[in-house]
Design a protein around this motif. Structure first.
Motif, PDB file in Angstrom:
ATOM      1  N   GLU A 186       4.667   5.325   2.927  1.00 38.70           N
ATOM      2  CA  GLU A 186       4.072   6.643   2.681  1.00 38.70           C
ATOM      3  C   GLU A 186       5.189   7.667   2.468  1.00 38.70           C
ATOM      4  OE1 GLU A 186       1.983   8.208   6.012  1.00 38.70           O
ATOM      5  OE2 GLU A 186       1.169   9.923   4.935  1.00 38.70           O
ATOM      6  N   MET A 221       3.068  -1.177   4.130  1.00 35.00           N
ATOM      7  CA  MET A 221       2.643   0.203   3.837  1.00 35.00           C
ATOM      8  C   MET A 221       3.868   1.106   3.779  1.00 35.00           C
ATOM      9  SD  MET A 221       2.245   3.419   5.362  1.00 35.00           S
ATOM     10  CE  MET A 221       2.138   3.104   7.117  1.00 35.00           C
ATOM     11  N   ILE A 256       0.874  -1.184   0.000  1.00 40.03           N
ATOM     12  CA  ILE A 256       0.000   0.000   0.000  1.00 40.03           C
ATOM     13  C   ILE A 256       0.905   1.226   0.000  1.00 40.03           C
ATOM     14  CG2 ILE A 256      -1.787   1.280   1.234  1.00 40.03           C
ATOM     15  CD1 ILE A 256      -2.570  -1.396   2.562  1.00 40.03           C
ATOM     16  N   PHE A 257       0.848   1.997  -1.074  1.00 42.53           N
ATOM     17  CA  PHE A 257       1.757   3.143  -1.208  1.00 42.53           C
ATOM     18  C   PHE A 257       0.952   4.437  -1.279  1.00 42.53           C
ATOM     19  CE2 PHE A 257       5.509   5.411  -2.058  1.00 42.53           C
ATOM     20  CZ  PHE A 257       5.261   6.313  -3.084  1.00 42.53           C
ATOM     21  N   SER A 258       1.427   5.450  -0.581  1.00 40.81           N
ATOM     22  CA  SER A 258       0.758   6.756  -0.561  1.00 40.81           C
ATOM     23  C   SER A 258       1.782   7.832  -0.897  1.00 40.81           C
ATOM     24  CB  SER A 258       0.145   7.020   0.819  1.00 40.81           C
ATOM     25  OG  SER A 258      -0.312   8.351   0.912  1.00 40.81           O
ATOM     26  N   LEU A 259       1.435   8.696  -1.849  1.00 37.88           N
ATOM     27  CA  LEU A 259       2.311   9.815  -2.224  1.00 37.88           C
ATOM     28  C   LEU A 259       1.467  11.075  -2.339  1.00 37.88           C
ATOM     29  CD1 LEU A 259       5.037  10.990  -3.172  1.00 37.88           C
ATOM     30  CD2 LEU A 259       4.392  10.351  -5.506  1.00 37.88           C
ATOM     31  N   ASP A 260       1.717  12.050  -1.442  1.00 34.81           N
ATOM     32  CA  ASP A 260       1.014  13.333  -1.506  1.00 34.81           C
ATOM     33  C   ASP A 260       1.663  14.217  -2.564  1.00 34.81           C
ATOM     34  OD1 ASP A 260       0.408  13.559   2.091  1.00 34.81           O
ATOM     35  OD2 ASP A 260      -0.652  12.519   0.494  1.00 34.81           O
ATOM     36  N   LYS A 289       5.617  11.823   1.822  1.00 30.62           N
ATOM     37  CA  LYS A 289       4.921  13.106   1.766  1.00 30.62           C
ATOM     38  C   LYS A 289       5.918  14.236   1.966  1.00 30.62           C
ATOM     39  CE  LYS A 289       3.530  13.075   6.677  1.00 30.62           C
ATOM     40  NZ  LYS A 289       2.387  13.158   7.605  1.00 30.62           N
TER      41      LYS A 289
END
Length: 725
Positions: free
Chosen positions: A641, A639, A601-605, A643
Motif C-alpha cells: 500500500e 499486499m 494486492i496493490f493500493s495507491l491513494d 499513500k
C-alpha cells in the motif's frame, strides 16, 4: 423559550421538489416513491406508478424510444456518475437524469429551456478563460451569458468563514456588490455541506409551486444530490429580502474543500435547466484549474527565493562563529520574504532591532506574556494585545511571530507586523435577527431583511501570516539549530561515524559508475543490435529490446546520480514540485515482474506533489516499493500500500507491506550501507537500498522513519517538510 438554529434545519430531508420537474425513487430497481405531479407525464396514479421498474416507467413515457438499460446500469454503478439524456414526451422537451445515491436509484425528469449549448461556444468559453487577465471576472461574464441572470458573483469564503464578493457581472441598473462582505451565517453549515456534496443548485421561482414526494416519509429520503430539490423557507425569504425571485449557485472546490461559490440572482422567475447548469459547473472547474496553476507557479517562485536564502544562511552559519551576527545580516532578506515590518533578535542577554518594531519595554512585556509558551518552537498571531507602560492597550504591532531558536537558552527571534486598519463594506449589517413563531413559541434566526451598504472599520489586527511564510521560518530555525549543534562537543563522534559511512558510500558509488559500466554497455549494445534488424521491427523481440534500452539509459542516469551523491555533501539540483504517481505505477509494474508477484494486492491513494528532483525521487521510491514487493512476494496474499497525506506543513508518503518484517530491536541500523537483516537470507540483495533511501531523503530535506513487526509487515514513512498547499 426553545430556540432552533439555522444549522439544525435538515434541508436535505425536505421531501418536496420544485415545479419544473418530476422525481421517481427506486430501491432494488422497483419504484418506491414519486412526486405528486408525476401523473402529468405518466397519466397514471401514484398507486399505479409504485412497483414499476425503471425500464417499465421509461417505456411507458417514451414508447417510441429504445433504451439500452445495460448501458444505464453500468453508467450509474460508478460512484457519483449520472446517466443523462435529452428526450421528448409528447410535445415537450425534457432532460432525464438517472443516478444512485444512499442505496437508492433516482430518476429526475426536468423541463428543457430554450438554451442550446454549441460545441464552438464551449471552445470559445475555454479560450476566453485561458487568455483573460481576471479569470473569476471572466467566469461571471460567461455564466451570465449562459444563464441570462441579472447578476452573477464569485463569492469567496475567508478564514473566519465569512464571505466576500471578489468578482461580479450585472445589469447596469443594479447596484454593485463587488468587494462586499457577507457574514458566516448567511451560508449555514448544512448548506455548505450540501455544496460540497453536490456542485450546483437552483431556485426557479421563490413563489413557485412545490410538490410532495409520495410513497416514502421525508426523513427517509436524502435529496442531497437532487437537482429538483425544494428549498428551505428561510432561504427563500432570504432571496425575497434580497429582491431576487430566482437564484443559482455553483460550488468552487479546491483540494476537496469549499473555497467559494458562483452565485446568480434574477429579479424575475427563471428556470436554468440541467444542460445550462452542467455547462456552468464545467466552466467553474475549468477556472479553478487555471487558478491552481497560477497559484502553484507563484509558490514555486517563492520556494526558489526561500531556498536560496536557506542555502546562503546555512553556508554562513557553518563558517561563522558569530551566530547572532549572521542572523542580523540575513534579517532584511527574512523580513522581505515574510513581509514583516521589523525583526528583533534576543540572545545572551543582548537585543538587536531591525526595521520597525515595538520599544524594548513593550518587547519585554510580550516576552513575559509568552513565558508559558517557552516550549513552542514557533508562536504566531495576527491579533496580539499587550499593555503599554502607560496603561493603554497597544495595538501597533498585533502581528507577532516568536521563534524559539535555542529552547532553554532564551534565544528568540521576533517578527512584527503593524496594525492594518481596513474599512470593510458589508452587504447589510452582519447581525442575526431572532424570530419567534406565535403559535409554537419557538425562536429561530430569521433571514436578514436589509442588504444596504454597511461600513465597519476593522482594527486591532495585522494581515495574516501565510502558511508558506511560517514554513520558511521553521526551516530557518532548523538550519540555525543544526549549525549550532555541529559546534557542540558531541559532534566529534558523529562526524567520525559520518566519515566512515561516507567512505563506504563513496566506494559503492565508484563501483556503480565504473565496474558496472562495462556490463551495462554490453546490454545496451545488444539491444541496439536487435533494434537495427529490419526483420524484427514488428516482433516481440523488438519491443523487449526497446524496453531494455530505455531501462539501460535510466540505470546509467541513476548510477551517475548515486556517484554524485557519494562524492559531494551538497549535490546541485533545482527543486521542483513533482507528483510521483506515474513513477510509482511504473516501479510497481516492473517490480511485480522482477519478483514474480502476480497475485500482489496493490493500493495507491491520491498522490500529493512534493518538492524534489525527478531522478532522485524515482530512485528513492524504487528502493522502497521494490523492497516492499520483494519481501512480501512469498506470502499467500502479498499486499503493498502506498499513500500520501498532509500533517501540518508536511506531506508524508507511506509505503506499507505485509512481508517478512524487520527486527528493529536488535541494535542494528537498517540504513547502514551493506547491512542485511538475518531473516533476508532467502532473498537476493546487497544491503544497499535503504542507505540510498536515507541519503536521498537527507538531500531533499526529508525525514525517513520505519515501523515493523516480524512476519507481520513493515511501514516506511518519508516526511517532506515545508510543502506548499
Amino acid at each position: 423559550m426553545p430556540q432552533v438554529d439555522c444549522h439544525d434545519e435538515q434541508i436535505h430531508l425536505c421531501g418536496k421538489i420544485q415545479y419544473f420537474g418530476y422525481l421517481f425513487v427506486f430501491e432494488n430497481n422497483v419504484c418506491i416513491a414519486a412526486s405528486k405531479n408525476s401523473i402529468e407525464i405518466t397519466e397514471r396514479s401514484i398507486e399505479q406508478i409504485i412497483g414499476l421498474t425503471i425500464d417499465q416507467l421509461l417505456n411507458l413515457m417514451t414508447p417510441d424510444k429504445r433504451w439500452n438499460f445495460s448501458e444505464i446500469d453500468v453508467n450509474i454503478s460508478i460512484p457519483n456518475n449520472r446517466f443523462t439524456e435529452h428526450i421528448r414526451i409528447g410535445v415537450q422537451e425534457y432532460y432525464i437524469s438517472i443516478y444512485q445515491y444512499s442505496k437508492k436509484q433516482f430518476l429526475e425528469i426536468e423541463i428543457c429551456s430554450d438554451y442550446i449549448a454549441k460545441s464552438n461556444n464551449l471552445n470559445n468559453y475555454a479560450r476566453a478563460l485561458e487568455h483573460c487577465n481576471d479569470r473569476w471576472h471572466m467566469l461571471t461574464e460567461l455564466i451570465k451569458e449562459i444563464t441570462g441572470f441579472d447578476r452573477v458573483m464569485v463569492y469567496r469564503f475567508l478564514e473566519d468563514n465569512s464571505g466576500q464578493v471578489i468578482a461580479e457581472s450585472k445589469n447596469e441598473e443594479l447596484p454593485s456588490f463587488l468587494s462586499y462582505r457577507y457574514p458566516e451565517f448567511d451560508v449555514p453549515i448544512q448548506a455548505r455541506e450540501l455544496y460540497t456534496r453536490f456542485p450546483s443548485r437552483n431556485v426557479a421561482d421563490i413563489d413557485g409551486k412545490l410538490f410532495e414526494i409520495l410513497g416514502i416519509s421525508a426523513d427517509q429520503l436524502d435529496l442531497s444530490h437532487c437537482g429538483l430539490r425544494a428549498f428551505s423557507p428561510m432561504h427563500l425569504q432570504y432571496l425575497r429580502n434580497a429582491h431576487a425571485r430566482a437564484s443559482a449557485s455553483f460550488s468552487i472546490m479546491i483540494e476537496g474543500k469549499l473555497w467559494g461559490l458562483v452565485t446568480c440572482q434574477h429579479t424575475l422567475p427563471k428556470h436554468v435547466d440541467l444542460g445550462q447548469r452542467n455547462l456552468c459547473t464545467f466552466l467553474t472547474q475549468y477556472a479553478v484549474n487555471y487558478h491552481l496553476l497560477e497559484h502553484q507557479k507563484e509558490l514555486i517562485d517563492a520556494y526558489k527565493v526561500m531556498g536560496a536564502v536557506e542555502r546562503d544562511l546555512k553556508a554562513e552559519l557553518l563558517v561563522q562563529h558569530d551566530f547572532h551576527g549572521v542572523l542580523e545580516q540575513f534579517a532584511p532578506k527574512i523580513m522581505e520574504i515574510v513581509a514583516a515590518d521589523g525583526i528583533v533578535l534576543i540572545y545572551d542577554g543582548g537585543l538587536s532591532c531591525i526595521g520597525e518594531t515595538p520599544g524594548q519595554k513593550e518587547i519585554e512585556l510580550i516576552d513575559d506574556f509568552l513565558l508559558d509558551k517557552d516550549d513552542e518552537i514557533l508562536f504566531s498571531t495576527n491579533k496580539f494585545i499587550y499593555s503599554q507602560p502607560d496603561g493603554r492597550d497597544g495595538l501597533y504591532f498585533p502581528g507577532v511571530i516568536r521563534i524559539n531558536i535555542l529552547p532553554g537558552n532564551k534565544w528568540f527571534l521576533y517578527l512584527f507586523r503593524k496594525e492594518s486598519i481596513i474599512e470593510e463594506i458589508w452587504a447589510g449589517k452582519p447581525e442575526k435577527l431572532i424570530v419567534t413563531n406565535e403559535n409554537s413559541g419557538i425562536s429561530y434566526p430569521g433571514p436578514r431583511t436589509s442588504f444596504a451598504k454597511w461600513k465597519e472599520m476593522t482594527k486591532g489586527s495585522a494581515i495574516n501570516w501565510k502558511i508558506i511564510e511560517l514554513a520558511f521560518l521553521e526551516k530557518i530555525v532548523n538550519i540555525t539549530q543544526q549549525a549550532i549543534g555541529q559546534r557542540g562537543g558531541e559532534i566529534f563522534n558523529l562526524n567520525r561515524e559520518l566519515i566512515r559511512s561516507n567512505n563506504a558510500l563513496d566506494t559503492f558509488g565508484y563501483t556503480l559508475t565504473h565496474d558496472l559500466k562495462n556490463p551495462l554497455a554490453m546490454i545496451k549494445l545488444s539491444a541496439q543490435m536487435i533494434l537495427s534488424r529490419e526483420e524484427d521491427k514488428n516482433s516481440m523481440f523488438y519491443k523487449l529490446a526497446t524496453n531494455i534500452l530505455d531501462s539501460s539509459h535510466l540505470m546509467a542516469e541513476m548510477m551517475d546520480k548515486v556517484y554524485d551523491l557519494s562524492q559531494s555533501n551538497y549535490i546541485h539540483f533545482e527543486l521542483e514540485l513533482i507528483n510521483p504517481q506515474s513513477e510509482i505505477l511504473d516501479i510497481l509494474k516492473n517490480s511485480k515482474k522482477l519478483y514474480n508477484s502476480k497475485n500482489l494486492i496493490f493500493s495507491l491513494d491520491d498522490t500529493i506533489a512534493i518538492p524534489g528532483e525527478r531522478t532522485l525521487l524515482y530512485q528513492m521510491f524504487l528502493n522502497l516499493i521494490g523492497n516492499a514487493v520483494k519481501y512480501s512476494s512469498k506470502k499467500e496474499e502479498p499486499m503493498v500500500e502506498v499513500k500520501s497525506y498532509r500533517k501540518g506543513l508536511s506531506v508524508i508518503y507511506e509505503v506499507r507491506d505485509n512481508g517478512i518484517g524487520i527486527d528493529l530491536n536488535n541494535g542494528t541500523n537498517i540504513f547502514d550501507i551493506f547491512n542485511r537483516m538475518p531473516n533476508t537470507a532467502e532473498f537476493e540483495g546487497a544491503g544497499i537500498g535503504l542507505s540510498i533511501v536515507k541519503r536521498i531523503a537527507d538531500r531533499l530535506g526529508a525525514k525517513v522513519s520505519v515501523e515493523s513487526e516480524i512476519n507481520v509487515g513493515t511501514s516506511f514513512q518519508v516526511e517532506f517538510i515545508n510543502v506548499p498547499l
